[in-house]
Every structure is written in structure tokens, then in C-alpha cells.
Motif scaffolding. Sequence first.
Motif, PDB file in Angstrom:
ATOM      1  N   UNK A 158       0.850  -1.189   0.000  1.00  0.00           N
ATOM      2  CA  UNK A 158       0.000   0.000   0.000  1.00  0.00           C
ATOM      3  C   UNK A 158       0.884   1.236   0.000  1.00  0.00           C
ATOM      4  N   UNK A 159       0.605   2.159  -0.930  1.00  0.00           N
ATOM      5  CA  UNK A 159       1.347   3.414  -1.032  1.00  0.00           C
ATOM      6  C   UNK A 159       0.375   4.570  -0.839  1.00  0.00           C
ATOM      7  N   UNK A 160       0.759   5.525  -0.013  1.00  0.00           N
ATOM      8  CA  UNK A 160      -0.026   6.733   0.193  1.00  0.00           C
ATOM      9  C   UNK A 160       0.861   7.927  -0.109  1.00  0.00           C
ATOM     10  N   UNK A 161       0.346   8.867  -0.891  1.00  0.00           N
ATOM     11  CA  UNK A 161       1.099  10.075  -1.193  1.00  0.00           C
ATOM     12  C   UNK A 161       2.262   9.841  -2.136  1.00  0.00           C
ATOM     13  N   UNK A 162       2.050   9.059  -3.185  1.00  0.00           N
ATOM     14  CA  UNK A 162       3.104   8.780  -4.168  1.00  0.00           C
ATOM     15  C   UNK A 162       3.300   9.979  -5.084  1.00  0.00           C
ATOM     16  N   UNK A 163       4.529  10.450  -5.200  1.00  0.00           N
ATOM     17  CA  UNK A 163       4.879  11.532  -6.115  1.00  0.00           C
ATOM     18  C   UNK A 163       6.089  11.102  -6.929  1.00  0.00           C
ATOM     19  N   UNK A 164       5.978  11.241  -8.249  1.00  0.00           N
ATOM     20  CA  UNK A 164       7.075  10.910  -9.154  1.00  0.00           C
ATOM     21  C   UNK A 164       7.463  12.184  -9.892  1.00  0.00           C
ATOM     22  N   UNK A 165       8.720  12.549  -9.840  1.00  0.00           N
ATOM     23  CA  UNK A 165       9.230  13.741 -10.503  1.00  0.00           C
ATOM     24  C   UNK A 165      10.153  13.295 -11.627  1.00  0.00           C
ATOM     25  N   UNK A 166       9.774  13.615 -12.847  1.00  0.00           N
ATOM     26  CA  UNK A 166      10.564  13.234 -14.010  1.00  0.00           C
ATOM     27  C   UNK A 166      11.375  14.448 -14.453  1.00  0.00           C
ATOM     28  N   UNK A 167      12.672  14.300 -14.424  1.00  0.00           N
ATOM     29  CA  UNK A 167      13.551  15.393 -14.847  1.00  0.00           C
ATOM     30  C   UNK A 167      13.593  15.444 -16.364  1.00  0.00           C
ATOM     31  N   UNK A 168      13.743  16.640 -16.933  1.00  0.00           N
ATOM     32  CA  UNK A 168      13.842  16.730 -18.393  1.00  0.00           C
ATOM     33  C   UNK A 168      15.106  16.027 -18.881  1.00  0.00           C
ATOM     34  N   UNK A 169      14.990  15.412 -20.033  1.00  0.00           N
ATOM     35  CA  UNK A 169      16.118  14.694 -20.622  1.00  0.00           C
ATOM     36  C   UNK A 169      16.969  15.681 -21.407  1.00  0.00           C
ATOM     37  N   UNK A 170      18.101  16.033 -20.860  1.00  0.00           N
ATOM     38  CA  UNK A 170      18.965  17.026 -21.513  1.00  0.00           C
ATOM     39  C   UNK A 170      19.879  16.414 -22.567  1.00  0.00           C
ATOM     40  N   UNK A 171      19.960  15.090 -22.619  1.00  0.00           N
ATOM     41  CA  UNK A 171      20.850  14.427 -23.581  1.00  0.00           C
ATOM     42  C   UNK A 171      20.229  14.256 -24.955  1.00  0.00           C
ATOM     43  N   UNK A 172      18.923  14.372 -25.059  1.00  0.00           N
ATOM     44  CA  UNK A 172      18.254  14.138 -26.343  1.00  0.00           C
ATOM     45  C   UNK A 172      18.378  15.342 -27.249  1.00  0.00           C
TER      46      UNK A 172
END
Length: 134
Positions: free
Chosen positions: A106-120
Motif C-alpha cells: 500500500x502506497x499513500x502520497x506517491x509523487x514521481x518527478x521526471x527530470x527533463x532529458x537534456x541528452x536528447x
Amino acid sequence: MTRTRRRALVAGAVVLTAVAGAVLVVRVVSGRVQAGVIADLERHFSARIAFDAVDVTVFPALGMTGRSLRLQRLADRTDRPFLSIETLTATTGPIRLLRGRIARLDLTGLEIHVAPDTDRAAPRPPGPDRRAID
């Protein structure tokens, strides 16, 4: 001292010793479980793991509760974690644990932060001009 009283004292001492031993085992096991889980997560995600609190239970079911879990990539230079969870609760049984399985998560308060891909490279323009580039 009567024989009955002596038996009661011996039984009480045995129960007290068993309870003290169980408490000691739970503390040792919970410390090892916590260290093992953190090491596995760090290795799997190539990240630094931080918990505010971790509680491990062995009775009535095997389980772990973590509060304020934060994962930060080792290669990331920002202070912002890429994954944060307010509360994580995992439970399982002894057989599933031996197989490396979790019965419930069980997960409560899940936050995922995706950083911009600077290599592309810069994105291709849409529309008919795209065919000319390809």
C-alpha cells in the motif's frame, strides 16, 4: 515454599525469558530487514534512500511500514527526489518471504518527478517538413 508456588515461579521465569528473547529477536530481525530493504532499493534504483521512520512487524504477519520515503538518483545534482512516498506498507507471509514475494503493498502520497532529458536532440518539427528531415 510450597511445591505449587515453586512451579508457578519457574513457569513465570520461563515465560518472562521467552518474551524477552522474542523482543530481542524482533529487534535484531527488524534492523536487518530495514538495512536489507534499503540496500536492495539503493542498488535497484541507483539512488540514495531516506526514510523518516521504519517499523518492522513479525506478528501477526510479517510487515514493514515506512514513512516519508525519498529516492534521489546518485547522478542527479538537484536536491529534489525523483520519487517520494508519504507512507509505504508492505505485508507478506513467511512462505512468500522465502520466495522473495510481497503479499500486499500500500502506497499513500506517491509523487514521481521526471527530470527533463537534456541528452536528447531537439524534437523534430511536426507536419510535412518531418518527411523531408527523415
